[in-house]
Design an enzyme around this catalytic site. Structure first.
Site, PDB file in Angstrom:
ATOM      1  N   LYS A  87     -32.457  32.205   3.037  1.00  0.00           N
ATOM      2  CA  LYS A  87     -33.470  33.203   2.689  1.00  0.00           C
ATOM      3  C   LYS A  87     -32.882  34.582   2.917  1.00  0.00           C
ATOM      4  CE  LYS A  87     -37.394  34.843   5.364  1.00  0.00           C
ATOM      5  NZ  LYS A  87     -38.589  34.431   6.145  1.00  0.00           N
ATOM      6  N   GLY A 100     -40.110  32.107  11.426  1.00  0.00           N
ATOM      7  CA  GLY A 100     -39.543  32.476  12.723  1.00  0.00           C
ATOM      8  C   GLY A 100     -39.808  33.938  13.009  1.00  0.00           C
ATOM      9  N   GLU A 158     -41.293  35.584  -0.848  1.00  0.00           N
ATOM     10  CA  GLU A 158     -42.219  35.648   0.284  1.00  0.00           C
ATOM     11  C   GLU A 158     -42.793  37.055   0.425  1.00  0.00           C
ATOM     12  OE1 GLU A 158     -40.306  34.000   3.737  1.00  0.00           O
ATOM     13  OE2 GLU A 158     -41.777  34.833   5.133  1.00  0.00           O
ATOM     14  N   LYS A 190     -46.702  30.605  10.934  1.00  0.00           N
ATOM     15  CA  LYS A 190     -46.107  31.082  12.183  1.00  0.00           C
ATOM     16  C   LYS A 190     -47.157  30.935  13.271  1.00  0.00           C
ATOM     17  CE  LYS A 190     -42.896  34.463  10.248  1.00  0.00           C
ATOM     18  NZ  LYS A 190     -42.728  35.884   9.851  1.00  0.00           N
ATOM     19  N   LYS A 246     -33.541  38.670   3.126  1.00  0.00           N
ATOM     20  CA  LYS A 246     -34.494  39.764   3.211  1.00  0.00           C
ATOM     21  C   LYS A 246     -34.186  40.709   2.051  1.00  0.00           C
ATOM     22  CE  LYS A 246     -36.828  38.815   6.942  1.00  0.00           C
ATOM     23  NZ  LYS A 246     -38.275  38.577   6.875  1.00  0.00           N
ATOM     24  N   ASP A 249     -46.874  35.072   3.942  1.00  0.00           N
ATOM     25  CA  ASP A 249     -46.582  35.060   5.382  1.00  0.00           C
ATOM     26  C   ASP A 249     -47.618  35.969   6.051  1.00  0.00           C
ATOM     27  OD1 ASP A 249     -45.570  35.551   7.929  1.00  0.00           O
ATOM     28  OD2 ASP A 249     -43.539  36.053   7.317  1.00  0.00           O
ATOM     29  N   SER A 280     -32.716  32.847   7.814  1.00  0.00           N
ATOM     30  CA  SER A 280     -33.210  34.100   7.258  1.00  0.00           C
ATOM     31  C   SER A 280     -32.150  35.155   7.537  1.00  0.00           C
ATOM     32  CB  SER A 280     -34.532  34.462   7.953  1.00  0.00           C
ATOM     33  OG  SER A 280     -34.950  35.751   7.570  1.00  0.00           O
TER      34      SER A 280
HETATM   35  O1  OSB Z   1     -41.018  37.829   7.769  1.00  0.00           O
HETATM   36  O2  OSB Z   1     -40.232  35.954   8.295  1.00  0.00           O
HETATM   37  C1  OSB Z   1     -40.359  37.147   8.538  1.00  0.00           C
HETATM   38  C2  OSB Z   1     -38.272  38.092  11.622  1.00  0.00           C
HETATM   39  C3  OSB Z   1     -39.097  39.032  12.203  1.00  0.00           C
HETATM   40  C4  OSB Z   1     -40.269  39.374  11.578  1.00  0.00           C
HETATM   41  C5  OSB Z   1     -40.635  38.770  10.377  1.00  0.00           C
HETATM   42  C6  OSB Z   1     -39.830  37.801   9.797  1.00  0.00           C
HETATM   43  C7  OSB Z   1     -38.613  37.493  10.420  1.00  0.00           C
HETATM   44  C8  OSB Z   1     -37.648  36.566   9.867  1.00  0.00           C
HETATM   45  C9  OSB Z   1     -36.663  35.968  10.848  1.00  0.00           C
HETATM   46  O3  OSB Z   1     -37.522  36.318   8.689  1.00  0.00           O
HETATM   47  C10 OSB Z   1     -36.821  34.533  11.048  1.00  0.00           C
HETATM   48  C11 OSB Z   1     -36.001  34.092  12.232  1.00  0.00           C
HETATM   49  O4  OSB Z   1     -34.820  33.865  12.048  1.00  0.00           O
HETATM   50  O5  OSB Z   1     -36.564  33.969  13.348  1.00  0.00           O
HETATM   51 MG    MG Z   2     -41.723  36.594   6.212  1.00  0.00          MG
END
Ligand code: OSB
Ligand code: MG
Length: 374
Positions: A161, A290, A213, A262, A163, A238, A135
């Protein structure tokens, strides 16, 4: 199992690089670790709440209060044999799922150690390796993002992925797809859009994304189902999925075609397994999200990812992407095939570097049974 002591600690761990999402930037993690001692064994759990209540209503601070004042004393007062006993023990406390997961997951770790099996085996995992994605946070410029992607692809990660948010989306996707027409690519908006952005989101269909997502509100199913009708790209939820009922509702309403699981967000292994099973029965694939975890939370994520319906690469990646030094031994590493090998030793399968944990600890509290406190 007789619980001899529950110790909660807060550790501060600086990230190797800042992580930016549509809701904010994280530079330093403030992580709660729960340590449950029982009959000579120690189970570890991690609270995945953020430093601020931006991803979910929980924060490191709220979880500290709920664990020390409510959940910890409840757990210490009850006979507990299985990780699966925890939801009933914590039932009176509403929400606060990340706080609950920290304790419940420590009990699952203990149970696996007591049974002499890996955590993956205990939960019925079927995989010896798990497929990994990364991510990537919002960057200062597109060239910086392209460099990062190049680096992660060279390591071997199977899915990228990105953001995204308004202003960091279509142009970014155009540049990435131009350079890599074939890679497995997805985006995560963390609720940055509204239904009135539907026309804009339809433009994402041009980029052959694996999924988008959580485009809309963190607590929504209905408008996601409206949006999904307009998109070819599968929606993955999510934030919206807090439990099995949410998974069922979102599947029935066709709010999503994929679910991110999660452990913290759903309250621990019991509910994560229930969400997994519900999705599997309905043909909805899942993957493990994550939350910028330390090695302890990461090791729980690895075990969870071995369940059969975790067919898509997760956001579970190498320790070194987050930390100069992780608090487990060995650190989590990813092979050139973009996989993590699942440990087969009892429990989580990674030792905790207790000296390092002690050095990173900023506060620590021993929790006793409810009857024993005032
Ligand atoms: O939305 O998946 C998410 C990190 C912090 C809060 C929300 C998210 C995330 C990530 C990071 O996408 C995933 C990771 O590398 O741990
Ligand atoms: Mg997410």
């Amino acid at each position: 199992m007789r619980i001899d002591a529950i110790i909660l600690r807060e550790v501060h761990m600086p990230l190797v690089r800042p992580f930016e999402t549509s809701f904010g930037i994280t530079r330093n993690r403030k992580i709660l670790l729960a340590e449950v001692h029982s009959e000579g064994l120690t189970g570890w759990g991690e609270c995945t709440a953020g430093e601020h209540p931006y991803f979910s209503p929980e924060s490191t601070e709220s979880a500290w209060a709920v664990i020390t004042q409510e959940l910890g004393p409840m757990l210490a007062a009850e006979p507990v044999h299985h990780g699966g006993d925890c939801p009933k023990i914590f039932k009176q406390v509403r929400g606060n799922r990340m706080a609950k997961a920290a304790l419940e997951n420590a009990i699952w770790d203990l149970e696996a150690q007591r049974e002499g099996v890996s955590l993956s085996n205990l939960i019925g995992g079927v995989r010896e390796t798990i497929p990994c994605g990364v991510s990537l946070g919002i960057q200062n410029s597109i060239p910086e993002l392209l460099d990062l992607i190049e680096r992660e692809l060279a390591v071997g990660y199977q899915r990228i992925k990105l953001k995204c948010k308004p202003g960091w989306d279509v142009e970014v996707l155009e540049r990435v797809r131009n350079r890599w027409p074939e890679i497995s690519l997805s985006v995560d908006a963390n609720s940055a859009y509204k239904l009135r952005d539907a026309d804009h989101l339809v433009a994402f269909d041009a980029f052959d994304l694996l999924m988008i997502e959580q485009p809309l509100w963190h607590d929504d199913f209905y408008y996601h189902s409206m949006l999904q009708k307009r998109l070819n790209t599968p929606i993955c939820l999510d934030e919206s999925i807090r439990n099995r009922r949410d998974a069922l509702a979102s599947i029935e309403m066709e709010s999503c075609q994929i679910i991110n699981i999660k452990l913290g967000r759903v309250g621990g292994f019991s509910e994560a397994i229930a969400v997994h099973n519900a999705a599997q029965e309905r043909g909805i694939p899942v993957w493990c999200g994550g939350m910028l975890e330390s090695g302890i939370g990461r090791s729980h994520n690895i075990a969870l990812s071995t369940l059969e319906n975790f067919t898509l690469p997760g956001d579970v990646s190498a320790s070194a992407r987050y930390w100069t030094e992780d608090i487990i031994e060995p650190e989590v590493v990813v092979s050139s095939a973009g996989e993590i090998t699942v440990p087969d030793t009892p429990g989580r399968g990674y030792e905790v570097r207790t000296d390092l944990v002690e050095r990173l600890t900023v506060r620590k509290e021993t929790i006793r049974a409810l009857e024993l406190v005032g």
